[in-house]
Write a protein that holds these residues in place. Structure first.
Motif, short mmCIF file in Angstrom:
data_model
loop_
_atom_site.label_atom_id
_atom_site.label_comp_id
_atom_site.label_asym_id
_atom_site.label_seq_id
_atom_site.Cartn_x
_atom_site.Cartn_y
_atom_site.Cartn_z
N THR A 30 0.86 -1.18 0.00
CA THR A 30 0.00 0.00 0.00
C THR A 30 0.89 1.23 0.00
OG1 THR A 30 -0.09 0.19 2.40
CG2 THR A 30 -1.76 -1.23 1.35
N VAL A 31 0.36 2.34 -0.42
CA VAL A 31 1.16 3.57 -0.42
C VAL A 31 1.58 3.91 1.01
CG1 VAL A 31 -0.74 5.23 -0.28
CG2 VAL A 31 1.37 5.85 -1.45
N GLU A 32 0.78 3.54 2.00
CA GLU A 32 1.11 3.81 3.40
C GLU A 32 2.34 3.02 3.86
OE1 GLU A 32 -1.97 2.94 2.37
OE2 GLU A 32 -3.13 4.77 2.73
N ASP A 33 2.61 1.86 3.24
CA ASP A 33 3.81 1.09 3.56
C ASP A 33 5.07 1.84 3.15
OD1 ASP A 33 2.40 -1.14 4.53
OD2 ASP A 33 2.31 -2.06 2.54
N ILE A 34 4.95 2.68 2.13
CA ILE A 34 6.11 3.35 1.57
C ILE A 34 6.24 4.78 2.07
CG2 ILE A 34 7.31 3.98 -0.57
CD1 ILE A 34 5.62 1.83 -1.98
N VAL A 35 5.15 5.53 2.03
CA VAL A 35 5.22 6.95 2.35
C VAL A 35 4.21 7.32 3.43
CG1 VAL A 35 6.15 7.62 0.11
CG2 VAL A 35 3.71 7.56 0.39
N PRO A 36 4.70 7.73 4.60
CA PRO A 36 3.78 8.18 5.64
C PRO A 36 3.37 9.63 5.40
CG PRO A 36 6.01 8.27 6.46
CD PRO A 36 6.08 7.69 5.06
N GLY A 37 2.25 9.99 5.92
CA GLY A 37 1.82 11.39 5.92
C GLY A 37 0.98 11.76 4.73
N PRO A 38 0.06 12.68 4.94
CA PRO A 38 -0.89 13.07 3.89
C PRO A 38 -0.25 13.76 2.69
CG PRO A 38 -1.20 14.40 5.87
CD PRO A 38 -0.23 13.34 6.21
N GLN A 39 0.75 14.61 2.89
CA GLN A 39 1.40 15.31 1.77
C GLN A 39 2.06 14.30 0.84
OE1 GLN A 39 1.91 18.82 1.08
NE2 GLN A 39 2.90 18.19 -0.82
N ALA A 40 2.81 13.37 1.41
CA ALA A 40 3.50 12.36 0.60
C ALA A 40 2.50 11.44 -0.09
CB ALA A 40 4.47 11.57 1.45
N GLN A 41 1.46 11.03 0.61
CA GLN A 41 0.46 10.13 0.02
C GLN A 41 -0.30 10.82 -1.10
OE1 GLN A 41 -1.73 8.55 3.36
NE2 GLN A 41 0.12 7.63 4.21
N ALA A 42 -0.60 12.11 -0.94
CA ALA A 42 -1.27 12.86 -2.01
C ALA A 42 -0.35 13.00 -3.22
CB ALA A 42 -1.71 14.24 -1.50
N THR A 43 0.93 13.24 -2.98
CA THR A 43 1.89 13.34 -4.08
C THR A 43 1.99 12.02 -4.83
OG1 THR A 43 3.14 15.02 -2.84
CG2 THR A 43 4.28 13.92 -4.66
N ALA A 44 2.05 10.91 -4.10
CA ALA A 44 2.10 9.59 -4.74
C ALA A 44 0.84 9.33 -5.55
CB ALA A 44 2.30 8.50 -3.70
N ALA A 45 -0.31 9.71 -5.03
CA ALA A 45 -1.58 9.49 -5.73
C ALA A 45 -1.67 10.29 -7.02
CB ALA A 45 -2.75 9.85 -4.81
N SER A 130 10.37 0.75 5.65
CA SER A 130 10.70 -0.54 6.26
C SER A 130 10.63 -0.42 7.76
CB SER A 130 12.12 -0.95 5.85
OG SER A 130 12.45 -2.20 6.40
N LEU A 131 10.61 -1.58 8.41
CA LEU A 131 10.81 -1.60 9.85
C LEU A 131 12.31 -1.67 10.08
CD1 LEU A 131 8.03 -4.07 11.04
CD2 LEU A 131 8.01 -1.57 11.07
N GLY A 132 12.80 -0.96 11.08
CA GLY A 132 14.22 -0.92 11.37
C GLY A 132 14.81 0.42 11.01
N PRO A 133 16.11 0.59 11.24
CA PRO A 133 16.75 1.88 11.01
C PRO A 133 16.80 2.27 9.53
CG PRO A 133 18.34 0.25 11.78
CD PRO A 133 17.01 -0.40 11.79
N ALA A 134 16.71 3.57 9.29
CA ALA A 134 16.74 4.09 7.92
C ALA A 134 18.05 3.75 7.23
CB ALA A 134 16.51 5.60 7.92
#
Length: 150
Positions: A30-45, A130-134
């Motif tokens: 899902t887009v939420e798996d990759i990009v958190p937050g409304p601004q990033a999700q809107a940009t992806a959409a 991902s889960l874990g350090p960036a």
């Protein structure tokens, strides 16, 4: 723009970055798996082209790696970068790519650390979650950007 998940990252590259054996999932993240937050999700959409891929470890755990590549307009890129620069939780990262802006973000929640890495270069935005350090997924996102724009 990469056309397949293997062009974003191979199973071998994900395994090397994350440890153990990882393979591409049969489902899209899902887009939420990759990009958190409304601004990033809107940009992806709003992206005119996108590729989103998911990898899981061989052993069943809560772990995942999700990568995305998005073709975005110049105005969407400017808006996203402005939002990232004004949010102190997003830390600038040296991408090693001329003209690119890169950021990482780590969010602790309960027993998990969720990380996000972004690279914006020209009209392309590469993202990883991902889960874990960036630091573990940053090389995957940076390599995807480097290979796709060269």
């Amino acid at each position: 723009m990469p056309g397949t998940c293997d062009q974003l990252a191979t199973d071998e590259a994900v395994s090397a970055a994350m440890g153990n054996s990882w393979s591409a999932a049969s489902e899209d993240p899902t887009v939420e798996d990759i990009v958190p937050g409304p601004q990033a999700q809107a940009t992806a959409a709003e992206a005119t082209e996108k590729l989103q891929c998911l990898w899981w470890p061989e052993l069943a755990t809560e772990a995942y790696v999700a990568l995305g590549a998005y073709r975005i307009s110049d105005s969407a890129a400017a808006s996203l970068l402005s939002a990232l620069r004004s949010t102190p939780e997003y830390v600038s990262v040296d991408s090693g790519i001329t003209g690119a802006a890169a950021f990482s973000y780590e969010q602790s929640g309960g027993e998990y650390l969720r990380s996000t890495v972004y690279v914006v270069v020209g009209g392309m935005w590469f993202a990883g979650g991902s889960l874990g350090p960036a630091a573990r997924i940053a090389p995957l996102v940076l390599d995807a950007a480097k290979h796709s724009i060269s």
